[in-house]
Scaffold this motif. Structure first.
Motif, PDB file in Angstrom:
ATOM      1  N   TRP A   1       0.965  -1.395   0.045  1.00 49.72           N
ATOM      2  CA  TRP A   1       0.016  -0.031   0.195  1.00 49.72           C
ATOM      3  C   TRP A   1       0.852   1.143   0.076  1.00 49.72           C
ATOM      4  CZ3 TRP A   1      -4.906  -0.576  -1.592  1.00 49.72           C
ATOM      5  CH2 TRP A   1      -5.357  -1.584  -1.228  1.00 49.72           C
ATOM      6  N   GLU A   2       1.986   1.181   0.650  1.00 42.14           N
ATOM      7  CA  GLU A   2       2.788   2.452   0.781  1.00 42.14           C
ATOM      8  C   GLU A   2       3.873   2.469  -0.276  1.00 42.14           C
ATOM      9  OE1 GLU A   2       3.852   2.971   4.714  1.00 42.14           O
ATOM     10  OE2 GLU A   2       1.889   2.584   5.529  1.00 42.14           O
ATOM     11  N   LEU A   3       4.521   1.532  -1.022  1.00 39.39           N
ATOM     12  CA  LEU A   3       5.357   1.639  -1.793  1.00 39.39           C
ATOM     13  C   LEU A   3       5.143   1.248  -3.260  1.00 39.39           C
ATOM     14  CD1 LEU A   3       8.282   0.029   0.334  1.00 39.39           C
ATOM     15  CD2 LEU A   3       7.968   2.363  -0.078  1.00 39.39           C
ATOM     16  N   ARG A   4       4.500  -0.139  -3.159  1.00 38.44           N
ATOM     17  CA  ARG A   4       3.996  -0.560  -4.662  1.00 38.44           C
ATOM     18  C   ARG A   4       3.195   0.137  -5.278  1.00 38.44           C
ATOM     19  NH1 ARG A   4       5.928  -6.907  -4.255  1.00 38.44           N
ATOM     20  NH2 ARG A   4       7.896  -6.399  -3.589  1.00 38.44           N
ATOM     21  N   LEU A   5       2.118   0.327  -4.683  1.00 39.50           N
ATOM     22  CA  LEU A   5       0.729   0.827  -5.249  1.00 39.50           C
ATOM     23  C   LEU A   5       1.102   2.396  -5.722  1.00 39.50           C
ATOM     24  CD1 LEU A   5      -2.349   0.228  -6.007  1.00 39.50           C
ATOM     25  CD2 LEU A   5      -2.974   1.186  -3.841  1.00 39.50           C
ATOM     26  N   PRO A   6       1.596   3.331  -5.058  1.00 40.13           N
ATOM     27  CA  PRO A   6       1.912   4.394  -5.495  1.00 40.13           C
ATOM     28  C   PRO A   6       2.918   4.494  -6.697  1.00 40.13           C
ATOM     29  CG  PRO A   6       2.024   4.496  -2.978  1.00 40.13           C
ATOM     30  CD  PRO A   6       2.003   3.196  -3.395  1.00 40.13           C
ATOM     31  N   ARG A   7       3.705   3.487  -6.716  1.00 39.91           N
ATOM     32  CA  ARG A   7       4.785   3.652  -7.744  1.00 39.91           C
ATOM     33  C   ARG A   7       3.828   3.023  -9.093  1.00 39.91           C
ATOM     34  NH1 ARG A   7       8.483  -1.195  -7.574  1.00 39.91           N
ATOM     35  NH2 ARG A   7       6.926  -2.500  -8.111  1.00 39.91           N
ATOM     36  N   VAL A   8       2.806   2.053  -8.958  1.00 36.51           N
ATOM     37  CA  VAL A   8       2.320   1.684 -10.390  1.00 36.51           C
ATOM     38  C   VAL A   8       1.254   2.650 -10.661  1.00 36.51           C
ATOM     39  CG1 VAL A   8       0.390  -0.065 -10.901  1.00 36.51           C
ATOM     40  CG2 VAL A   8       2.545  -0.890  -9.567  1.00 36.51           C
ATOM     41  N   ILE A   9       0.640   3.316  -9.731  1.00 34.38           N
ATOM     42  CA  ILE A   9      -0.292   4.441 -10.019  1.00 34.38           C
ATOM     43  C   ILE A   9       0.540   5.797 -10.823  1.00 34.38           C
ATOM     44  CG2 ILE A   9      -1.716   6.223  -9.219  1.00 34.38           C
ATOM     45  CD1 ILE A   9      -2.862   4.003  -7.037  1.00 34.38           C
ATOM     46  N   LEU A  10       1.561   6.145 -10.270  1.00 38.00           N
ATOM     47  CA  LEU A  10       2.513   7.073 -10.664  1.00 38.00           C
ATOM     48  C   LEU A  10       2.914   6.693 -12.259  1.00 38.00           C
ATOM     49  CD1 LEU A  10       3.698   9.993 -10.338  1.00 38.00           C
ATOM     50  CD2 LEU A  10       5.665   8.787  -9.433  1.00 38.00           C
ATOM     51  N   ALA A  11       3.428   5.526 -12.321  1.00 41.88           N
ATOM     52  CA  ALA A  11       3.769   4.992 -13.725  1.00 41.88           C
ATOM     53  C   ALA A  11       2.623   5.025 -14.672  1.00 41.88           C
ATOM     54  CB  ALA A  11       4.368   3.719 -13.640  1.00 41.88           C
ATOM     55  N   GLY A  12       1.423   4.783 -14.075  1.00 39.76           N
ATOM     56  CA  GLY A  12       0.341   4.882 -15.154  1.00 39.76           C
ATOM     57  C   GLY A  12       0.091   6.214 -15.366  1.00 39.76           C
ATOM     58  N   LEU A  13       0.160   7.253 -14.487  1.00 38.92           N
ATOM     59  CA  LEU A  13      -0.152   8.475 -14.742  1.00 38.92           C
ATOM     60  C   LEU A  13       0.828   9.281 -15.408  1.00 38.92           C
ATOM     61  CD1 LEU A  13      -1.352   9.787 -11.259  1.00 38.92           C
ATOM     62  CD2 LEU A  13      -2.852   9.633 -13.332  1.00 38.92           C
ATOM     63  N   VAL A  14       2.156   8.966 -15.472  1.00 40.25           N
ATOM     64  CA  VAL A  14       3.308   9.372 -16.415  1.00 40.25           C
ATOM     65  C   VAL A  14       2.955   8.794 -17.886  1.00 40.25           C
ATOM     66  CG1 VAL A  14       5.591   9.153 -16.960  1.00 40.25           C
ATOM     67  CG2 VAL A  14       4.928   9.754 -14.581  1.00 40.25           C
ATOM     68  N   GLY A  15       2.563   7.758 -18.079  1.00 38.93           N
ATOM     69  CA  GLY A  15       2.251   6.972 -19.184  1.00 38.93           C
ATOM     70  C   GLY A  15       1.075   7.813 -20.123  1.00 38.93           C
ATOM     71  N   TRP A  16      -0.005   8.097 -19.123  1.00 35.38           N
ATOM     72  CA  TRP A  16      -1.070   8.705 -19.703  1.00 35.38           C
ATOM     73  C   TRP A  16      -0.766  10.071 -20.034  1.00 35.38           C
ATOM     74  CZ3 TRP A  16      -3.583  13.010 -17.549  1.00 35.38           C
ATOM     75  CH2 TRP A  16      -5.021  13.276 -18.159  1.00 35.38           C
ATOM     76  N   SER A  17      -0.007  10.679 -19.244  1.00 28.98           N
ATOM     77  CA  SER A  17       0.435  12.245 -19.525  1.00 28.98           C
ATOM     78  C   SER A  17       1.177  12.191 -20.790  1.00 28.98           C
ATOM     79  CB  SER A  17       1.161  12.912 -18.513  1.00 28.98           C
ATOM     80  OG  SER A  17       2.397  12.219 -18.135  1.00 28.98           O
ATOM     81  N   LEU A  18       2.160  11.271 -20.959  1.00 27.71           N
ATOM     82  CA  LEU A  18       3.142  11.241 -22.279  1.00 27.71           C
ATOM     83  C   LEU A  18       2.133  11.138 -23.231  1.00 27.71           C
ATOM     84  CD1 LEU A  18       5.954   9.359 -21.000  1.00 27.71           C
ATOM     85  CD2 LEU A  18       5.786  11.463 -21.741  1.00 27.71           C
ATOM     86  N   SER A  19       1.090  10.153 -23.348  1.00 31.07           N
ATOM     87  CA  SER A  19       0.459   9.842 -24.551  1.00 31.07           C
ATOM     88  C   SER A  19      -0.555  11.101 -24.801  1.00 31.07           C
ATOM     89  CB  SER A  19      -0.582   8.752 -24.175  1.00 31.07           C
ATOM     90  OG  SER A  19      -1.449   8.860 -23.092  1.00 31.07           O
ATOM     91  N   VAL A  20      -1.113  11.717 -23.737  1.00 33.24           N
ATOM     92  CA  VAL A  20      -1.725  12.947 -24.203  1.00 33.24           C
ATOM     93  C   VAL A  20      -1.166  14.080 -24.682  1.00 33.24           C
ATOM     94  CG1 VAL A  20      -2.989  14.861 -22.902  1.00 33.24           C
ATOM     95  CG2 VAL A  20      -3.585  12.502 -22.190  1.00 33.24           C
ATOM     96  N   GLY A  21       0.292  14.156 -24.216  1.00 31.92           N
ATOM     97  CA  GLY A  21       1.180  15.049 -24.584  1.00 31.92           C
ATOM     98  C   GLY A  21       1.701  14.708 -26.318  1.00 31.92           C
ATOM     99  N   GLY A  22       1.451  13.399 -26.704  1.00 31.96           N
ATOM    100  CA  GLY A  22       1.890  13.141 -27.865  1.00 31.96           C
ATOM    101  C   GLY A  22       0.485  13.336 -28.945  1.00 31.96           C
ATOM    102  N   VAL A  23      -0.302  13.014 -28.327  1.00 37.57           N
ATOM    103  CA  VAL A  23      -1.764  13.610 -29.022  1.00 37.57           C
ATOM    104  C   VAL A  23      -1.865  15.158 -29.486  1.00 37.57           C
ATOM    105  CG1 VAL A  23      -4.351  13.587 -28.926  1.00 37.57           C
ATOM    106  CG2 VAL A  23      -3.129  11.322 -28.368  1.00 37.57           C
ATOM    107  N   VAL A  24      -1.411  15.802 -28.515  1.00 34.06           N
ATOM    108  CA  VAL A  24      -1.457  17.324 -28.433  1.00 34.06           C
ATOM    109  C   VAL A  24      -0.532  17.793 -29.593  1.00 34.06           C
ATOM    110  CG1 VAL A  24      -0.943  19.481 -27.320  1.00 34.06           C
ATOM    111  CG2 VAL A  24      -2.325  17.809 -26.078  1.00 34.06           C
ATOM    112  N   PHE A  25       0.718  17.156 -29.579  1.00 38.45           N
ATOM    113  CA  PHE A  25       1.618  17.532 -30.503  1.00 38.45           C
ATOM    114  C   PHE A  25       1.309  16.946 -32.203  1.00 38.45           C
ATOM    115  CE2 PHE A  25       4.785  18.153 -26.874  1.00 38.45           C
ATOM    116  CZ  PHE A  25       4.892  19.433 -27.285  1.00 38.45           C
TER     117      PHE A  25
END
Length: 83
Positions: free
Chosen positions: A58-82
């Motif tokens: 709950w304190e180490l792995r779940l935040p890491r996985v959620i953050l990785a998903g958000l980073v991937g999502w933001s990179l994909s949105v940035g790619g769509v915008v460009f």
């Protein structure tokens, strides 16, 4: 023309289903893999009573996985915008 490569609704739902399964598998693997083997499903269901496993998950792995998903999502949105 049969097999023309058009994305029919059936193909779309098949692809989305497959991608959802791959995402769920990556999520579970992100929670399960690490230097300490954690029984992920037992911890998520509340059947594991060891506080160390709960803290790792709950304190180490779940935040890491959620953050990785958000980073991937933001990179994909940035790619769509460009595009």
């Amino acid at each position: 023309m049969a097999g023309s490569g058009l994305l029919t609704p059936k193909k779309l739902w098949s692809v989305l289903g497959l991608l959802t399964l791959i995402l769920a598998g990556a999520f579970v693997l992100g929670l399960a893999l690490g230097s300490v083997r954690v029984p992920v499903f037992q911890v998520l269901m509340g059947k594991e009573s060891d506080p160390t496993f709960r803290a790792i998950l709950w304190e180490l792995r779940l935040p890491r996985v959620i953050l990785a998903g958000l980073v991937g999502w933001s990179l994909s949105v940035g790619g769509v915008v460009f595009q």
